[in-house]
Structure formats: C-alpha cells, structure tokens
Design a protein around this motif. Structure first.
Motif, PDB file in Angstrom:
ATOM      1  N   LEU A 112      17.888 -70.427 -15.936  1.00 39.27           N
ATOM      2  CA  LEU A 112      18.643 -71.201 -14.936  1.00 39.27           C
ATOM      3  C   LEU A 112      17.725 -72.135 -14.159  1.00 39.27           C
ATOM      4  O   LEU A 112      18.051 -73.300 -13.918  1.00 39.27           O
ATOM      5  N   GLU A 113      16.561 -71.611 -13.784  1.00 43.36           N
ATOM      6  CA  GLU A 113      15.588 -72.455 -13.078  1.00 43.36           C
ATOM      7  C   GLU A 113      15.169 -73.619 -13.981  1.00 43.36           C
ATOM      8  O   GLU A 113      14.958 -74.742 -13.512  1.00 43.36           O
ATOM      9  N   ALA A 114      15.080 -73.337 -15.282  1.00 42.56           N
ATOM     10  CA  ALA A 114      14.680 -74.379 -16.235  1.00 42.56           C
ATOM     11  C   ALA A 114      15.719 -75.503 -16.304  1.00 42.56           C
ATOM     12  O   ALA A 114      15.368 -76.672 -16.446  1.00 42.56           O
ATOM     13  N   HIS A 115      17.008 -75.150 -16.182  1.00 42.08           N
ATOM     14  CA  HIS A 115      18.051 -76.191 -16.202  1.00 42.08           C
ATOM     15  C   HIS A 115      17.797 -77.215 -15.087  1.00 42.08           C
ATOM     16  O   HIS A 115      18.008 -78.417 -15.282  1.00 42.08           O
ATOM     17  N   LEU A 116      17.352 -76.749 -13.915  1.00 49.23           N
ATOM     18  CA  LEU A 116      17.072 -77.686 -12.814  1.00 49.23           C
ATOM     19  C   LEU A 116      15.776 -78.456 -13.071  1.00 49.23           C
ATOM     20  O   LEU A 116      15.693 -79.658 -12.789  1.00 49.23           O
ATOM     21  N   SER A 117      14.787 -77.769 -13.643  1.00 48.16           N
ATOM     22  CA  SER A 117      13.502 -78.433 -13.919  1.00 48.16           C
ATOM     23  C   SER A 117      13.674 -79.594 -14.892  1.00 48.16           C
ATOM     24  O   SER A 117      12.882 -80.542 -14.874  1.00 48.16           O
ATOM     25  N   ALA A 118      14.695 -79.508 -15.749  1.00 49.01           N
ATOM     26  CA  ALA A 118      14.940 -80.582 -16.734  1.00 49.01           C
ATOM     27  C   ALA A 118      15.100 -81.932 -16.028  1.00 49.01           C
ATOM     28  O   ALA A 118      14.774 -82.977 -16.590  1.00 49.01           O
ATOM     29  N   CYS A 119      15.598 -81.908 -14.792  1.00 47.59           N
ATOM     30  CA  CYS A 119      15.806 -83.159 -14.046  1.00 47.59           C
ATOM     31  C   CYS A 119      14.498 -83.842 -13.679  1.00 47.59           C
ATOM     32  O   CYS A 119      14.486 -85.026 -13.367  1.00 47.59           O
ATOM     33  N   PHE A 120      13.392 -83.086 -13.663  1.00 51.58           N
ATOM     34  CA  PHE A 120      12.131 -83.646 -13.181  1.00 51.58           C
ATOM     35  C   PHE A 120      11.260 -84.218 -14.293  1.00 51.58           C
ATOM     36  O   PHE A 120      10.198 -84.763 -14.031  1.00 51.58           O
ATOM     37  N   GLU A 127       9.172 -82.035  -3.101  1.00 57.50           N
ATOM     38  CA  GLU A 127       8.908 -80.719  -2.507  1.00 57.50           C
ATOM     39  C   GLU A 127      10.154 -79.935  -2.151  1.00 57.50           C
ATOM     40  O   GLU A 127      10.212 -78.735  -2.289  1.00 57.50           O
ATOM     41  N   LYS A 128      11.179 -80.665  -1.676  1.00 55.13           N
ATOM     42  CA  LYS A 128      12.364 -79.974  -1.143  1.00 55.13           C
ATOM     43  C   LYS A 128      13.612 -80.554  -1.777  1.00 55.13           C
ATOM     44  O   LYS A 128      13.786 -81.768  -1.785  1.00 55.13           O
ATOM     45  N   TYR A 143      18.283 -73.680  -3.182  1.00 54.93           N
ATOM     46  CA  TYR A 143      17.440 -74.503  -2.323  1.00 54.93           C
ATOM     47  C   TYR A 143      16.003 -74.257  -2.740  1.00 54.93           C
ATOM     48  O   TYR A 143      15.587 -73.114  -2.883  1.00 54.93           O
ATOM     49  N   GLN A 144      15.282 -75.315  -2.980  1.00 52.52           N
ATOM     50  CA  GLN A 144      13.887 -75.159  -3.396  1.00 52.52           C
ATOM     51  C   GLN A 144      12.969 -75.871  -2.420  1.00 52.52           C
ATOM     52  O   GLN A 144      13.190 -77.019  -2.046  1.00 52.52           O
ATOM     53  N   GLU A 145      11.933 -75.139  -2.000  1.00 49.57           N
ATOM     54  CA  GLU A 145      10.909 -75.740  -1.147  1.00 49.57           C
ATOM     55  C   GLU A 145       9.567 -75.234  -1.651  1.00 49.57           C
ATOM     56  O   GLU A 145       9.353 -74.014  -1.730  1.00 49.57           O
ATOM     57  N   LYS A 146       8.690 -76.149  -2.041  1.00 46.48           N
ATOM     58  CA  LYS A 146       7.349 -75.807  -2.542  1.00 46.48           C
ATOM     59  C   LYS A 146       7.408 -74.701  -3.599  1.00 46.48           C
ATOM     60  O   LYS A 146       6.865 -73.613  -3.403  1.00 46.48           O
ATOM     61  N   ALA A 147       8.109 -74.915  -4.684  1.00 48.50           N
ATOM     62  CA  ALA A 147       8.200 -73.991  -5.839  1.00 48.50           C
ATOM     63  C   ALA A 147       8.962 -72.694  -5.551  1.00 48.50           C
ATOM     64  O   ALA A 147       9.209 -71.899  -6.435  1.00 48.50           O
ATOM     65  N   LYS A 148       9.353 -72.446  -4.286  1.00 44.55           N
ATOM     66  CA  LYS A 148      10.094 -71.211  -3.972  1.00 44.55           C
ATOM     67  C   LYS A 148      11.595 -71.526  -3.983  1.00 44.55           C
ATOM     68  O   LYS A 148      12.068 -72.386  -3.257  1.00 44.55           O
ATOM     69  N   ILE A 149      12.324 -70.793  -4.820  1.00 46.62           N
ATOM     70  CA  ILE A 149      13.763 -71.052  -4.949  1.00 46.62           C
ATOM     71  C   ILE A 149      14.562 -69.952  -4.268  1.00 46.62           C
ATOM     72  O   ILE A 149      14.282 -68.768  -4.435  1.00 46.62           O
ATOM     73  N   SER A 150      15.582 -70.334  -3.490  1.00 41.57           N
ATOM     74  CA  SER A 150      16.507 -69.327  -2.949  1.00 41.57           C
ATOM     75  C   SER A 150      17.935 -69.741  -3.291  1.00 41.57           C
ATOM     76  O   SER A 150      18.210 -70.914  -3.546  1.00 41.57           O
ATOM     77  N   VAL A 151      18.832 -68.760  -3.292  1.00 46.09           N
ATOM     78  CA  VAL A 151      20.225 -69.025  -3.650  1.00 46.09           C
ATOM     79  C   VAL A 151      21.056 -69.150  -2.373  1.00 46.09           C
ATOM     80  O   VAL A 151      21.078 -68.240  -1.548  1.00 46.09           O
ATOM     81  N   LEU A 152      21.736 -70.290  -2.208  1.00 44.76           N
ATOM     82  CA  LEU A 152      22.560 -70.499  -1.010  1.00 44.76           C
ATOM     83  C   LEU A 152      23.980 -69.975  -1.217  1.00 44.76           C
ATOM     84  O   LEU A 152      24.660 -69.600  -0.267  1.00 44.76           O
ATOM     85  N   GLY A 153      24.437 -70.008  -2.445  1.00 50.16           N
ATOM     86  CA  GLY A 153      25.790 -69.529  -2.730  1.00 50.16           C
ATOM     87  C   GLY A 153      26.015 -69.474  -4.222  1.00 50.16           C
ATOM     88  O   GLY A 153      25.301 -70.117  -4.994  1.00 50.16           O
ATOM     89  N   SER A 154      27.015 -68.672  -4.640  1.00 50.28           N
ATOM     90  CA  SER A 154      27.300 -68.607  -6.079  1.00 50.28           C
ATOM     91  C   SER A 154      28.768 -68.244  -6.282  1.00 50.28           C
ATOM     92  O   SER A 154      29.493 -68.002  -5.316  1.00 50.28           O
ATOM     93  N   THR A 155      29.178 -68.179  -7.535  1.00 49.52           N
ATOM     94  CA  THR A 155      30.585 -67.883  -7.774  1.00 49.52           C
ATOM     95  C   THR A 155      30.852 -66.402  -7.509  1.00 49.52           C
ATOM     96  O   THR A 155      30.000 -65.558  -7.769  1.00 49.52           O
ATOM     97  N   ILE A 156      32.052 -66.133  -6.994  1.00 55.73           N
ATOM     98  CA  ILE A 156      32.381 -64.729  -6.745  1.00 55.73           C
ATOM     99  C   ILE A 156      33.176 -64.166  -7.926  1.00 55.73           C
ATOM    100  O   ILE A 156      33.476 -62.989  -7.970  1.00 55.73           O
ATOM    101  N   TRP A 310       5.511 -74.877 -17.621  1.00 55.08           N
ATOM    102  CA  TRP A 310       4.356 -75.643 -17.136  1.00 55.08           C
ATOM    103  C   TRP A 310       4.268 -75.545 -15.608  1.00 55.08           C
ATOM    104  O   TRP A 310       3.205 -75.341 -15.047  1.00 55.08           O
ATOM    105  N   GLU A 311       5.431 -75.678 -14.924  1.00 49.55           N
ATOM    106  CA  GLU A 311       5.444 -75.633 -13.445  1.00 49.55           C
ATOM    107  C   GLU A 311       4.929 -74.292 -12.922  1.00 49.55           C
ATOM    108  O   GLU A 311       4.095 -74.250 -12.018  1.00 49.55           O
ATOM    109  N   ILE A 312       5.440 -73.188 -13.488  1.00 45.30           N
ATOM    110  CA  ILE A 312       5.037 -71.885 -12.932  1.00 45.30           C
ATOM    111  C   ILE A 312       3.596 -71.533 -13.339  1.00 45.30           C
ATOM    112  O   ILE A 312       2.888 -70.889 -12.590  1.00 45.30           O
TER     113      ILE A 312
END
Ligand code: KG4
Ligand code: ZN
Length: 333
Positions: A112-120, A127-128, A143-156, A310-312
């Motif tokens: 899942l993180e890789a799907h977002l990295s594809a944009c870069f 950074e943010k 939400y990503q800040e300096k390589a740290k990802i957190s989840v703000l919301g998801s499907t219930i 590569w990022e991690i």
C-alpha cells in the motif's frame, strides 16, 4: 544504483528494474486475471500457482529489457504484505533465494505504501503530504511527514474498488468491475439515482457497503427483469459520481486539516477517469496540488515496489532472510 522490485501480492506477477530513484528501466507484468474471470473474483490458489509458473520468465524479461545482468542488482525489494499468503510467499521466497545467492541486501515492502510512492517517480521529494489509497482491498487516507506514515482514516466496511466490483456484479457486468463501470458511466446520467452519504464516527473514515445495498434495492425493484442498457449506464454514472465525490471531498478536507499543499493518490481506483478529472480541479480551487501515478503504474506493478524499497533502504531499513509474507501488514509500521 539498481533496485530489483518483485510484486506477487495478488493476481499479478511483476519484476522491475529501477535505476536510482526515478528511472524505470523495465516493469514487466504478467496478469492471471484471465484465469479468474470465469469465477467472478480472484481464486487465491490459481493466483499463487500462476506466480510460481511465471516468476522466472518475468525476471528474465525485466533484466533483458533493462539491459543489465542479475549480478548488477544492488538491492532486492519485494512485497511482503498485505496480500494473499500463497502469492506473497512465492515472491518473498524467490527474493530471498536471489539475495542469498547474490549476497545482496533485501527489503520487504508494504504494497500500500508502494502505491503512494509510485507518484514520486520522476517527481521532486516532498516532506509532508496526504495520501489517498484506494484499491480493491483498501480505502484509506494517510499522512506522511519525513518518511513516517500514519493513517488518518479508512473504510469501516467495503473498500471502494470492492464496492465497484460488487455493484458491477449486481448489474450483471464482468470482473473487475471498476474499469467497466468507469467506461459505462460516461454514457449515463449521474443524476438518475440519488444516494445519501453515510455518516461515520471518524472524520476521515469511509463506508461503501450502504451504497452497494442501495444499488441492489434499485435492481430488485425491477422484479427479476434484466436491467436495460440505459439503466445500467445511469446506475454506473450515479454510483461513480457519488463515490468519487466522497473520496474527493474527504481527502481534500484531510489535506486542509493537516495544512499540506500536496495530495498523492495510489491504488487501482486511481486509474478512474472521473477521479483524475475531478480531484485535481477541486484541489486547484483551494491551492492543493494533486499527483497521480503514471496510468500504467496505477495498477499493481513492481516498479512501485522498487521505488518504495529504495526509499526505506535509504532511510536505513534492512531485512534478513527471516523475512516472510504478512497478509494483513499494516501501513506505517
Ligand atoms: O490496486 P489494485 O490493482 O489491486 C488491489 O490491491 O486491490 O486495485 C484493483 C481495484 C479493483 O477493485 C478494480 O475494480 C479497481 O481497482 N479499478 C478501478 C478502475 N480500474 C481499476 N475502479 C474504478 N475505476 C477504474 N478505472
Ligand atoms: Zn494494489
């Protein structure tokens, strides 16, 4: 630096070679979708068997197209989750055997993180940012800040892609339903059916099962009669406009709340044509840039795995040969 990406989390078997962080030298994908179509969904055993049969050939093609030798690879990045356990184990075992034989580092990558990295890929580092992850198995805002990802919301309940696939099935369309509905929606009236927005506890959570049931009720009103072509087109358009509006409004609200100027979109549903039109236009109105992956990198592929790997790796992450597949791997851990 050459990173070999390996992706076998579901029905695709893919290998890619990434040079440094931006240059995709090859991205070979072998899909087993045609083998699942008669069953109306993915059959895990068929998916893993296909990967096992294909992975050698896919790797060879990826190396040939990149015009490099296997010994030129500096890093092996493999999807370690989330996904189907049988499929994940094919890729992870293959990657570990390569790492051991070539004496190269290996990193397990979150799909899942890789799907977002594809944009870069081909874009400047940022950074943010807020991420909108929408696929057949997941719907979440991160939400990503300096390589740290957190989840703000998801499907219930259902994921958005899953809702597309289920509604397509109710309408008697093929699998996967997302691309078929997307195409039909262009010929339908988006105002033909009205759906109410469900309320969730979390501000950035989603729910897609209610709308699926609402579609089922509309079809049941036909009392066994086959829906007409116009009914199907109107339903596809009404469904598409409703769910794409929801994810557009919620993800932009999250970007505003986090005070970021960039929203990146990933996962199979990021291929949706209406989303690609609506989200950047709405973002522009409030000064938020919206990035999508290149169309061919919206669906599952190994180039995005190589990029995230590569990022991690650059951030200091390493795995050992104890790496395994984790079907319910969480984002940001
Ligand atoms: O990310 P992905 O390839 O696999 C998963 O990890 O789930 O996403 C597949 C999902 C399927 O549910 C498919 O119907 C949906 O993405 N999809 C679309 C479109 N193309 C694929 N949904 C809406 N519109 C599309 N154009
Ligand atoms: Zn995916």
């Amino acid at each position: 630096m050459y990173t070999l990406g390996i992706e076998t989390s579901c029905d695709e078997t893919s290998c890619a070679v990434l040079k440094n962080q931006h240059e995709v030298l090859s991205n070979i994908i072998s899909s087993s979708l045609f083998r699942h179509k008669p069953y109306g969904g993915i059959v895990p055993e068929i998916a893993s068997r296909h990967s096992l049969e294909q992975i050698d050939t896919v790797l060879k093609e990826a190396l040939d197209e990149a015009k490099i030798k296997i010994t030129d690879i500096d890093l092996i990045a493999v999807t370690s989750g989330p996904g189907l356990i049988g499929s994940l184990l094919v890729g992870v075992s293959f990657a570990k055997a390569l790492a051991m034989q070539l004496k190269k580092p290996i990193v397990g990558v979150n799909h899942l993180e890789a799907h977002l990295s594809a944009c870069f890929i081909g874009k400047p580092e940022t950074e943010k940012y807020v991420g909108l992850l929408i696929s057949g198995g997941h719907s979440m805002i991160t939400y990503q800040e300096k390589a740290k990802i957190s989840v703000l919301g998801s499907t219930i309940d259902d994921a958005i892609g899953e809702a597309y696939d289920k509604v397509a099935k109710i309408l008697g369309l093929g699998y996967p339903g997302g691309p078929i509905m997307d195409k039909l929606a262009k010929e339908g009236n988006p105002k033909a059916f009205q759906f109410t927005r469900p309320k969730q506890k979390g501000e950035f959570d989603f729910s897609f099962s209610g709308i699926k049931t609402a579609v089922l009720y509309e079809v049941q009103k036909l009392k066994g009669e086959k829906p007409s072509d116009q009914f199907v087109k109107d339903m596809a358009a009404s469904f598409q406009h409703t769910v794409i509006r929801w994810v557009t409004d919620k993800s932009l609200a999250a970007a505003q709340e986090k005070n970021v100027k960039l929203l990146v979109v990933g996962g199979g549903v990021s291929a949706n044509s209406y989303l690609r039109e609506l989200l950047p236009a709405e973002g522009k109105k409030i000064g938020i840039d919206v990035w999508f992956p290149e169309f061919k990198m919206s669906l599952d592929n190994a180039a995005m795995i190589a990029r995230r790997g590569w990022e991690i790796y650059k951030a200091g992450h390493r795995d050992t040969l104890a790496l395994s597949g984790t079907p319910s791997l969480k984002v940001g851990v």
